[in-house]
Design an enzyme around this catalytic site. Structure first.
Site, PDB file in Angstrom:
ATOM      1  N   CYS A  18       0.710  -1.121   0.083  1.00  0.00           N
ATOM      2  CA  CYS A  18      -0.084  -0.092   0.025  1.00  0.00           C
ATOM      3  C   CYS A  18       0.873   1.149  -0.058  1.00  0.00           C
ATOM      4  O   CYS A  18       2.032   1.266   0.103  1.00  0.00           O
ATOM      5  CB  CYS A  18      -0.946   0.040   1.100  1.00  0.00           C
TER       6      CYS A  18
ATOM      7  N   CYS B 248       2.969   1.731   3.068  1.00  0.00           N
ATOM      8  CA  CYS B 248       4.252   0.659   3.001  1.00  0.00           C
ATOM      9  C   CYS B 248       5.272   1.285   2.338  1.00  0.00           C
ATOM     10  O   CYS B 248       6.340   1.223   2.711  1.00  0.00           O
ATOM     11  CB  CYS B 248       3.684  -0.634   2.767  1.00  0.00           C
TER      12      CYS B 248
END
Length: 77
Positions: free
Chosen positions: A10, A13
């Site tokens: 994501c 991340c």
């Protein structure tokens, strides 16, 4: 030094991985950064919120994007 960024890929991340790499570069240290996206491997660290950062086997951050200064303090120890 082994650093793992745990997360499915994501935006948070990706930002966490970028901060970790910037901190390594600014400190001028040698470290291996690995992105772990496998949910079972992430759960193996006892982590159920991402992004997470693991430094030499020790979970340092879970469920948030760490501040670069925090990452630097983990890497200096």
């Amino acid at each position: 030094m082994e650093i793992k960024v745990l997360g499915p890929g994501c935006a948070k991340c990706q930002q966490t991985e970028k901060i970790v790499k910037e901190a390594i570069a600014e400190l001028g240290i040698s470290a291996n950064v690995e992105k772990v996206t496998d949910i079972m491997k992430i759960a193996g660290y006892g982590v159920f919120g991402t992004p997470a950062v693991v430094v030499d086997g020790e979970v340092k951050s879970v469920g948030k994007i760490p501040k670069k200064d925090d990452v630097k303090s983990w890497l200096k120890k």
